[in-house]
Design an enzyme around this catalytic site. Structure first.
Site, short mmCIF file in Angstrom:
data_model
loop_
_atom_site.label_atom_id
_atom_site.label_comp_id
_atom_site.label_asym_id
_atom_site.label_seq_id
_atom_site.Cartn_x
_atom_site.Cartn_y
_atom_site.Cartn_z
N TYR A 144 21.40 20.78 -40.83
CA TYR A 144 22.81 21.15 -41.01
C TYR A 144 23.10 21.47 -42.48
O TYR A 144 23.61 22.54 -42.80
CB TYR A 144 23.67 19.98 -40.53
CG TYR A 144 25.16 20.21 -40.56
CD1 TYR A 144 25.79 21.03 -39.62
CD2 TYR A 144 25.96 19.57 -41.51
CE1 TYR A 144 27.18 21.19 -39.63
CE2 TYR A 144 27.33 19.74 -41.52
CZ TYR A 144 27.94 20.54 -40.58
OH TYR A 144 29.32 20.72 -40.60
N THR A 174 37.35 16.13 -40.82
CA THR A 174 38.63 16.49 -40.21
C THR A 174 38.70 15.90 -38.81
O THR A 174 37.68 15.80 -38.13
CB THR A 174 38.74 18.04 -40.18
OG1 THR A 174 38.69 18.50 -41.53
CG2 THR A 174 40.03 18.50 -39.53
P1 NAD Z 1 32.73 21.75 -32.92
O1 NAD Z 1 31.36 21.34 -32.57
O2 NAD Z 1 33.88 21.16 -32.19
O3 NAD Z 1 32.89 23.32 -32.85
C1 NAD Z 1 31.85 24.22 -33.13
C2 NAD Z 1 31.92 25.35 -32.12
O4 NAD Z 1 30.86 26.27 -32.39
C3 NAD Z 1 31.71 24.85 -30.69
O5 NAD Z 1 32.68 25.43 -29.83
C4 NAD Z 1 30.31 25.32 -30.33
O6 NAD Z 1 30.13 25.56 -28.95
C5 NAD Z 1 30.20 26.58 -31.18
N1 NAD Z 1 28.80 26.93 -31.48
C6 NAD Z 1 27.83 26.11 -31.95
N2 NAD Z 1 26.70 26.80 -32.13
C7 NAD Z 1 26.96 28.09 -31.76
C8 NAD Z 1 26.20 29.27 -31.70
N3 NAD Z 1 24.91 29.29 -32.07
N4 NAD Z 1 26.80 30.40 -31.27
C9 NAD Z 1 28.09 30.41 -30.89
N5 NAD Z 1 28.87 29.31 -30.91
C10 NAD Z 1 28.30 28.16 -31.34
O7 NAD Z 1 32.90 21.47 -34.50
P2 NAD Z 1 34.18 21.63 -35.43
O8 NAD Z 1 34.51 20.29 -35.96
O9 NAD Z 1 35.22 22.41 -34.76
O10 NAD Z 1 33.56 22.46 -36.63
C11 NAD Z 1 33.86 23.83 -36.82
C12 NAD Z 1 33.21 24.32 -38.09
O11 NAD Z 1 33.72 23.60 -39.22
C13 NAD Z 1 31.69 24.15 -38.10
O12 NAD Z 1 31.11 25.26 -38.72
C14 NAD Z 1 31.50 22.91 -38.97
O13 NAD Z 1 30.25 22.93 -39.62
C15 NAD Z 1 32.66 23.02 -39.94
N6 NAD Z 1 33.02 21.70 -40.45
C16 NAD Z 1 33.75 20.84 -39.68
C17 NAD Z 1 34.06 19.59 -40.18
C18 NAD Z 1 34.87 18.60 -39.38
O14 NAD Z 1 35.06 17.48 -39.84
N7 NAD Z 1 35.39 18.94 -38.23
C19 NAD Z 1 33.61 19.19 -41.45
C20 NAD Z 1 32.84 20.10 -42.18
C21 NAD Z 1 32.56 21.36 -41.68
#
Ligand code: NAD
Ligand code: UDP
Length: 318
Positions: A144, A174
């Site tokens: 990651y 978040t």
């Molecule tokens: P999440 O897992 O709920 O959402 C990620 C989405 O991406 C999911 O719907 C999943 O099905 C989709 N996905 C994963 N791999 C994929 C692929 N190869 N092709 C198409 N779709 C794909 O996570 P989230 O919390 O909503 O995170 C969203 C983004 O924000 C991510 O990039 C994550 O790295 C980043 N982020 C989130 C947080 C947090 O605390 N929520 C913190 C840091 C970074």
């Protein structure tokens, strides 16, 4: 505008899609459904300005003219991304390459959802964007962390070589409604455990810290960075209010009516302290998180209560 949100069925993506549609844009929500679900945007299923696309971003796609691309596709929870390690790296690297290529082909501005994990287990506290991080390239979180670091490099170099208009946001932890109760993150685990009368699983002694941002504040930050930041430099987004994991457990227990905790081993490479310095986001577009934990946690707990009840009644019906 015509806007692509990759990861549009996920936790953050579903909130972003809803906000953008509410602002009058046409939104393409693209997702492989690896960790997300269209149920998160069920309320928009008949909306004339929302299109759902089932697609894995490791494969190229062609979607015609776009104005903005928010590249969020990537599992974010440690147990979830560690269940698909190689695919997680490919999602960040190839997925970002494909988002940038799509942006370059039509002149769309591209925002990359990066992460506080690019700082690894930080020796500098709080974390400013000029801190380069302490990341293992081979550890259990590397798929990651290093994938996201390489994605930042691709964004910076598409900007240098092709003049592409890019934004890089480093998102800190978040939480909020639409989190998957089974995704293994700290808030989802603790709330689910508390609501089902189970002990809250604190990893290690619980003195490690995180800074929790409510999802509505993050969405303000994502749109602010996209529309008003005007820089390809990375921008931290998060809420600087720092808590120990033990504090988080106590607050959730107090709001859900008691319970107990158990201590389990701390996972390898678990960062000890994390807090964003958000001065850059504040200076660029006035970013200032507004929702304290005392408001965000009850909203999240309400969501989990409704969702778990829905799942239980489905289970009974089946
Ligand atoms: P999440 O897992 O709920 O959402 C990620 C989405 O991406 C999911 O719907 C999943 O099905 C989709 N996905 C994963 N791999 C994929 C692929 N190869 N092709 C198409 N779709 C794909 O996570 P989230 O919390 O909503 O995170 C969203 C983004 O924000 C991510 O990039 C994550 O790295 C980043 N982020 C989130 C947080 C947090 O605390 N929520 C913190 C840091 C970074
Ligand atoms: N954590 C915990 N119990 C859990 C889930 C997580 O104590 O049931 C801890 C985890 O070890 C980490 C912090 O909570 O120190 C945040 O974990 P999370 O997986 O939410 O995100 P991270 O910030 O580690 O990516």
């Amino acid at each position: 505008m015509r806007i692509l949100v990759t990861g549009g069925a996920g936790f953050v993506g579903s909130h972003l899609v809803r906000r953008l549609v509410g602002e009058g844009h046409t939104v393409l929500a693209l997702d492989s459904l690896l960790t997300g679900s269209w149920e998160n945007i069920d309320d928009l299923s008949d909306h004339p300005h929302v299109t759902r696309l089932h697609q894995d971003v490791v494969h190229p796609y062609e979607l015609g003219a776009l104005d903005r691309i928010y590249n969020l596709a990537c599992p974010a929870s440690p147990p979830r991304y560690q269940a698909h390690r190689v695919h997680t790296t490919l999602t960040s690297v190839l997925g970002t390459l494909h988002a940038l290529t799509a942006g370059a082909s039509c002149g769309a501005r591209v925002l990359q959802a990066s992460t506080s994990e690019v700082y690894g287990d930080p020796e500098v506290h709080p974390q400013r964007e000029d801190y380069r991080g302490a990341v293992s390239s081979t550890g259990p979180r590397a798929c990651y962390d290093e994938g996201k670091r390489c994605a930042e490099t691709l964004c910076a170099d598409f900007h240098r070589e092709r003049g592409l208009d890019v934004r890089i946001v480093r998102i800190f932890n978040t939480y909020g409604p639409a989190m998957d109760p089974d995704d293994g993150r700290v808030v989802s685990n603790f709330v689910r455990q508390a609501l089902s009368g189970k002990a809250l699983t604190i990893y290690g002694d619980g003195t490690q810290t995180r800074s929790l941002c409510y999802v509505d504040d993050l969405i303000d930050g994502l749109i602010g960075a996209m529309e008003r930041a005007q820089t390809p430099e990375p921008i931290n987004l998060g809420n600087p209010a720092e808590l120990t994991v033990r504090d988080i457990a106590e607050q959730i227990l107090a709001l859900t009516g008691g319970g107990r905790v158990v201590h389990l081993p701390l996972p390898a490479d678990d960062p000890k302290r994390r807090r964003p310095d958000i001065a850059r986001a504040h200076a660029l577009f006035g970013f200032s998180p507004r929702v304290p934990l005392a408001e965000g946690l009850p909203r999240t707990i309400d969501y989990f209560r409704r969702r778990l009840a829905r799942e239980a009644s489905r289970g009974v019906a089946e």
